[in-house]
Design an enzyme around this catalytic site. Structure first.
Site, PDB file in Angstrom:
ATOM      1  N   LEU A 344       0.898  -1.191   0.102  1.00  0.00           N
ATOM      2  CA  LEU A 344      -0.052   0.071   0.144  1.00  0.00           C
ATOM      3  C   LEU A 344       0.691   1.149   0.058  1.00  0.00           C
ATOM      4  O   LEU A 344       0.565   2.419  -0.540  1.00  0.00           O
ATOM      5  CB  LEU A 344      -1.107  -0.050   1.230  1.00  0.00           C
ATOM      6  CG  LEU A 344      -2.122  -1.130   1.356  1.00  0.00           C
ATOM      7  CD1 LEU A 344      -2.611  -1.000   2.558  1.00  0.00           C
ATOM      8  CD2 LEU A 344      -2.890  -0.902   0.027  1.00  0.00           C
ATOM      9  N   GLY A 345       1.875   1.004   0.590  1.00  0.00           N
ATOM     10  CA  GLY A 345       2.842   2.263   0.739  1.00  0.00           C
ATOM     11  C   GLY A 345       4.143   2.009   1.367  1.00  0.00           C
ATOM     12  O   GLY A 345       4.318   1.092   2.124  1.00  0.00           O
ATOM     13  N   GLY A 348       9.556   6.330   5.995  1.00  0.00           N
ATOM     14  CA  GLY A 348      10.919   6.113   6.748  1.00  0.00           C
ATOM     15  C   GLY A 348      11.081   4.849   7.655  1.00  0.00           C
ATOM     16  O   GLY A 348      11.757   4.505   8.033  1.00  0.00           O
ATOM     17  N   VAL A 352       3.946  -0.553   4.242  1.00  0.00           N
ATOM     18  CA  VAL A 352       2.517  -1.214   4.837  1.00  0.00           C
ATOM     19  C   VAL A 352       2.087  -2.093   3.550  1.00  0.00           C
ATOM     20  O   VAL A 352       2.090  -1.614   2.348  1.00  0.00           O
ATOM     21  CB  VAL A 352       1.569   0.023   4.916  1.00  0.00           C
ATOM     22  CG1 VAL A 352       0.185  -0.527   5.289  1.00  0.00           C
ATOM     23  CG2 VAL A 352       2.223   0.935   5.940  1.00  0.00           C
ATOM     24  N   LYS A 365       1.874  -3.005   8.643  1.00  0.00           N
ATOM     25  CA  LYS A 365       3.227  -2.295   8.858  1.00  0.00           C
ATOM     26  C   LYS A 365       4.330  -3.192   9.135  1.00  0.00           C
ATOM     27  O   LYS A 365       4.280  -3.563  10.269  1.00  0.00           O
ATOM     28  CB  LYS A 365       3.218  -1.067   9.593  1.00  0.00           C
ATOM     29  CG  LYS A 365       4.542  -0.338   9.616  1.00  0.00           C
ATOM     30  CD  LYS A 365       4.321   1.113  10.291  1.00  0.00           C
ATOM     31  CE  LYS A 365       3.426   2.080  10.150  1.00  0.00           C
ATOM     32  NZ  LYS A 365       3.808   3.178  10.862  1.00  0.00           N
ATOM     33  N   ASP A 468       4.778  14.348  14.281  1.00  0.00           N
ATOM     34  CA  ASP A 468       4.809  14.120  12.604  1.00  0.00           C
ATOM     35  C   ASP A 468       3.677  13.980  12.003  1.00  0.00           C
ATOM     36  O   ASP A 468       3.131  13.405  11.420  1.00  0.00           O
ATOM     37  CB  ASP A 468       5.684  12.605  12.573  1.00  0.00           C
ATOM     38  CG  ASP A 468       6.167  12.490  11.224  1.00  0.00           C
ATOM     39  OD1 ASP A 468       6.441  13.568  10.679  1.00  0.00           O
ATOM     40  OD2 ASP A 468       6.160  11.195  10.619  1.00  0.00           O
TER      41      ASP A 468
END
Length: 664
Positions: A344-345, A348, A352, A365, A468
């Site tokens: 999915l992505g 850093g 995932v 993750k 973040d």
């Protein structure tokens, strides 16, 4: 791990052999990037230079200080053996590097240079036209002992061809030979990255520049070649590196990658035995060490599995709402053994993957083994989210730590991350066609994130600093409700009245970080509010916090600076995303934009608390009043004589020294 006296002897012997070998070896190194793993101790870095934003900043720029009339020098720590045996034997070398020069003013500054020098020290008063190479006293003098390949972006002297040329300088800023780059279609100062190769074959110094021509073809042109005997001007051992300078006009001078290779000079034929005996001895020693290491590694892995696992589990189980612990094989089966098709992505912290657990879709993750603080971020995320419950928080389902795999399991968010809808790309960097978000949905997303932050700052038993907040960490469920995620950098304050968390390393994402963060190394409720303000502005404007990563470390190039300028001109509504249709409430948008700028006030004491933010978003209060002109960042910041939200003030204290950027 315990070592026997025999093993200690073996390691000492290996060190001695390698030391002897190193003394007779040439200089070779390669830095494809200047990211997190680059060790500053490999270099000699002068003032005004640094490694930041994935590049060597030969003259660095930060928002709180001017970079005018400065010079910098950046050298490799180990010297290069240029010649030997009474200058009869000369080494050759090849150095390739990627330069990126970007004007901050028009016209720009002076440029940068690749240098070979007897001394790594930056000459005093070498700013402006001196390019950090020499100064007024040493220019033209044999004592300078420096040869430079200059990439000049200013016509500082009558002898200069133009403001866009390459030249070779010897103990002087005046070039022995120079060549304009304009005829090659190259413009040094336009922010384009160019690959440069400098070759020396012990007789000729040759410079190549790679670029893309007007037809889109990759070209590598030899732009200059000069017959020169470097041993006449330089000592036998020299430093290699870069220098640059600015005058009243300024620019960023960056090196994005750098490699250097050289030939070996065998000064003493009697040392031939070194090259025969030592390699053979080293091979024997290495074999012995490898056999020993295999034994201790296997034993160490067993100890690690037996020792580290319970400690991580103990820390997680101490949370009030401890999440479920999964077996690795269950999550491997759910994700198709982490099949790339289910990705999915990637960030850093880790990658995932989409998965299916029974009839429930999940997101897993997988913490990267290359993450510098993977275990710490894993524990922080699981324990933080695991102890919180809120409708605007990504729901944590469970975790796994087995066979050195660190995995976190979440409820899958069908609409992915917010940046996908704002900028049309997913977390894998692929462009995607996505429908534009309506103003109603954008307002709802902003309000949802604000509610979650107010909960973290004021509604928890222990205050939580997220550290973040950014568009890629805002997930959207099937109803486009905002869910805040990625708590890998989050820190929980043990007492709710404490307002800050001090760190050894600056953490966050460039473009979202408050200016004081770089000076104090502190995370506060106010730094979270600043990042929220940047998020608000990009949601309304549909624009990234900055144009590129190098610009993101510069407050002046950010979306905040842009919006302040428009606000000062009474044109702030010009910034609204053009994809929004005409059926919008301009007063409502103006209120939200004003609120976003207030959250990004350079003075942390002037930023509203999240409780005040919520009142503005629900129209219970007017947005904070802003000065007509953009306020300057000044530190230490002065607290107001009276502030309503006193519970969120920043605690005072001494500045912490600047440390490494921890961008994600």
């Amino acid at each position: 791990m315990q070592f026997s006296s025999l093993q200690t002897f073996v390691f000492l012997l290996l060190a001695l052999f390698c030391g002897a070998l190193t003394q007779t070896s040439c200089l070779n190194f390669n830095y494809p990037t200047f990211e997190d793993k680059v060790d500053d101790e490999d270099f000699i870095i002068s003032k005004n230079s640094s490694i930041a934003s994935g590049a060597i900043q030969v003259t660095h720029d930060f928002s709180w200080s001017s970079i005018s009339n400065e010079s910098g020098r950046f050298s490799y720590k180990q010297r290069f053996k240029l010649w030997g045996d009474g200058r009869r034997k000369k080494a050759s070398f090849n150095s390739t590097f990627v330069i990126n020069i970007s004007n901050k003013t028009n016209p720009g500054a002076e440029g940068l240079a690749f240098i070979l020098a007897a001394n790594s020290t930056l000459p005093e008063n070498s700013n402006g036209q001196w390019l950090g190479i020499v100064n007024a006293n040493s220019n033209g003098s044999d004592r300078a002992k420096v040869v430079a390949v200059e990439f000049d972006t200013s016509k500082s002297y009558e002898q200069d061809l133009d403001d866009n040329h390459v030249g070779v300088d010897v103990n002087s800023i005046y070039s022995r030979s120079q060549e304009s780059l304009t005829r090659y279609g190259i413009k040094l100062s336009n922010g384009t990255s160019y690959a440069v190769t400098v070759q020396y074959d012990s007789q000729n110094l040759t410079i190549f520049v790679s670029h893309t021509n007007e037809n889109g073809e990759q070209m590598k042109d030899q732009v200059l070649s000069l017959a020169i005997n470097l041993s006449e001007y330089l000592p036998d051992k020299v430093y290699v590196g870069f220098s640059a300078s600015t005058g009243n006009n300024t620019q960023l001078n960056c090196i994005k990658s750098w490699s250097f290779t050289s030939s070996h000079i065998d000064e003493n034929p009697n040392l031939l035995w070194v090259w025969i005996v030592i390699p053979a001895a080293v091979v024997m020693v290495v074999l012995a060490v490898v056999a020993s290491c295999i034994y201790w590694r296997r034993r160490g892995q067993k100890e690690l599995l037996e020792d580290a696992y319970p400690r991580i589990e103990d820390e997680i189980q101490r949370t009030v709402l401890a999440p479920k612990k999964f077996e690795l094989k269950v999550l491997q089966r759910a994700t198709g053994s982490f099949n790339p098709k289910n990705k999915l992505g990637k960030g850093g912290f880790g990658t995932v993957y989409k998965g299916l657990l029974g009839n429930k879709e999940i997101a897993v993750k997988r913490v990267s083994k290359d993450s510098r603080q993977g275990k710490q971020e894993f524990i922080a995320e699981v324990t933080t989210i695991g102890s919180l419950r809120h409708k605007n928080l990504v729901k944590l389902i469970g975790w796994c730590y087995e066979s050195h795999e660190l995995l976190i399991v979440y409820e899958l968010m069908p609409n992915g991350s917010l940046d996908r809808f704002l900028f049309g790309d997913d977390k894998l960097g692929k462009e995607m066609e996505v429908p534009p978000l309506s103003w109603e949905r954008r307002h709802g997303i902003i309000s949802g994130v604000a509610q979650e932050l107010d909960y973290l700052h004021n509604g928890c038993e222990k205050r939580v600093l997220h550290r973040d907040i950014k568009a890629s960490n805002i997930m959207l469920d099937s109803d486009f409700t905002a869910r805040l995620g990625d708590f890998g950098l989050a820190r929980t304050l043990q007492q709710s009245e404490i307002t800050h968390h001090s760190t050894k390393e600056i953490a966050g994402t460039l473009g979202y970080m408050a200016p004081e963060t770089f000076l104090t190394a502190r995370a506060t409720v106010e730094t979270d509010v600043y990042a929220f303000g940047v998020l608000v502005l990009e949601v309304v404007c549909g624009r990234r916090p900055a144009g590129n990563q190098l610009e993101q470390s510069n407050y002046n190039n950010s979306i905040v600076y842009w919006l302040w300028d428009l606000y000062s001109q009474g044109r702030v509504l010009d910034a609204v995303d053009s994809r929004l249709d005409g059926d919008i409430d301009e007063d409502d948008i103006l209120s939200v934009l004003t609120l976003g700028l207030a959250c990004c006030h350079p003075n942390p004491h002037q930023r509203p608390s999240m409780r005040t933010v919520l009142k503005v978003l629900t129209r219970e209060a007017d947005p904070p009043l802003l000065p007509t002109e953009r306020p300057a960042f000044v530190w230490p910041s002065m607290p107001p004589s009276f502030k309503e939200d006193t519970e969120c003030d920043v605690a005072g204290g001494q500045l912490t020294p600047f440390t490494v950027l921890g961008g994600r």
